[in-house]
Design a protein around this motif. Structure first.
Motif, PDB file in Angstrom:
ATOM      1  N   LEU A   1      -1.023   7.456   3.312  1.00 46.57           N
ATOM      2  CA  LEU A   1      -1.943   7.042   2.253  1.00 46.57           C
ATOM      3  C   LEU A   1      -3.132   7.990   2.192  1.00 46.57           C
ATOM      4  O   LEU A   1      -3.598   8.459   3.228  1.00 46.57           O
ATOM      5  CB  LEU A   1      -2.467   5.630   2.516  1.00 46.57           C
TER       6      LEU A   1
ATOM      7  N   SER B   1      -2.938   2.029  -4.153  1.00 46.46           N
ATOM      8  CA  SER B   1      -2.428   3.389  -4.003  1.00 46.46           C
ATOM      9  C   SER B   1      -3.098   4.178  -2.884  1.00 46.46           C
ATOM     10  O   SER B   1      -2.708   5.299  -2.601  1.00 46.46           O
ATOM     11  CB  SER B   1      -2.590   4.149  -5.319  1.00 46.46           C
ATOM     12  N   ASP B   2      -4.126   3.601  -2.247  1.00 50.34           N
ATOM     13  CA  ASP B   2      -4.756   4.319  -1.136  1.00 50.34           C
ATOM     14  C   ASP B   2      -5.259   3.332  -0.089  1.00 50.34           C
ATOM     15  O   ASP B   2      -5.415   2.145  -0.350  1.00 50.34           O
ATOM     16  CB  ASP B   2      -5.880   5.245  -1.629  1.00 50.34           C
TER      17      ASP B   2
ATOM     18  N   ALA C   1       0.871  -1.180   0.000  1.00 53.14           N
ATOM     19  CA  ALA C   1       0.000   0.000   0.000  1.00 53.14           C
ATOM     20  C   ALA C   1       0.907   1.229   0.000  1.00 53.14           C
ATOM     21  O   ALA C   1       1.489   1.576   1.024  1.00 53.14           O
ATOM     22  CB  ALA C   1      -0.915  -0.007   1.219  1.00 53.14           C
ATOM     23  N   GLU C   2       1.059   1.838  -1.171  1.00 57.55           N
ATOM     24  CA  GLU C   2       2.004   2.952  -1.376  1.00 57.55           C
ATOM     25  C   GLU C   2       1.382   3.963  -2.322  1.00 57.55           C
ATOM     26  O   GLU C   2       0.974   3.610  -3.419  1.00 57.55           O
ATOM     27  CB  GLU C   2       3.317   2.391  -1.942  1.00 57.55           C
ATOM     28  N   HIS C   3       1.321   5.226  -1.905  1.00 58.91           N
ATOM     29  CA  HIS C   3       0.657   6.253  -2.724  1.00 58.91           C
ATOM     30  C   HIS C   3       1.511   6.723  -3.896  1.00 58.91           C
ATOM     31  O   HIS C   3       0.985   7.160  -4.907  1.00 58.91           O
ATOM     32  CB  HIS C   3       0.239   7.443  -1.856  1.00 58.91           C
TER      33      HIS C   3
END
Length: 128
Positions: free
Chosen positions: A59, A35-36, A10-12
């Motif tokens: 996030l 992404s969120d 989980a990486e923006h």
């Protein structure tokens, strides 16, 4: 049968998310990335279980901190290893994440070899 370890990233940041996917797939892991925090939560609710979650605290929609708290309160995911990988390097942020149930904490930018070693360590812990 060799079970590929399942990792949720989980990486923006798109560039970093793609780099993490590349690095981890080369190591033989099965990767799903989001992404969120809202999408991460949906994945966690619909997916059986992941062997590890790599979580950015910053996030959008649902923050990494909120997601970590939800994970630790959610019966089926309570013991899922969580590695925080974030820009936040304040002592309070680190202590808060570890107190909230994070298993490890890394600050960006990171060294790929160190990240891989920490992932191996966390995946060894989960044998139950």
């Amino acid at each position: 049968m060799n079970h590929k370890k399942q990792i949720l990233v989980a990486e923006h940041d798109t560039t970093l998310r793609e780099l993490l996917e590349y690095l981890l797939q080369r190591q033989g892991y099965a990767i799903e990335s989001v992404s969120d925090g809202e999408f991460a939560k949906r994945q966690l609710m619909s997916h059986k279980t992941y062997d590890l979650v790599i979580l950015d605290l910053l996030l959008p929609i649902v923050s990494g901190s909120q997601l970590l708290k939800w994970l630790r309160d959610y019966e089926t995911h309570r013991h899922m290893p969580v590695l925080i990988l974030t820009d936040l390097q304040d002592d309070d942020d680190i202590a808060d994440a570890l107190d909230a149930g994070a298993d490890d904490y890394m600050i960006k930018p990171f060294q790929p070899k160190e990240l891989q070693a920490r992932i191996r360590k966390l995946l060894r812990i989960k044998k139950d």
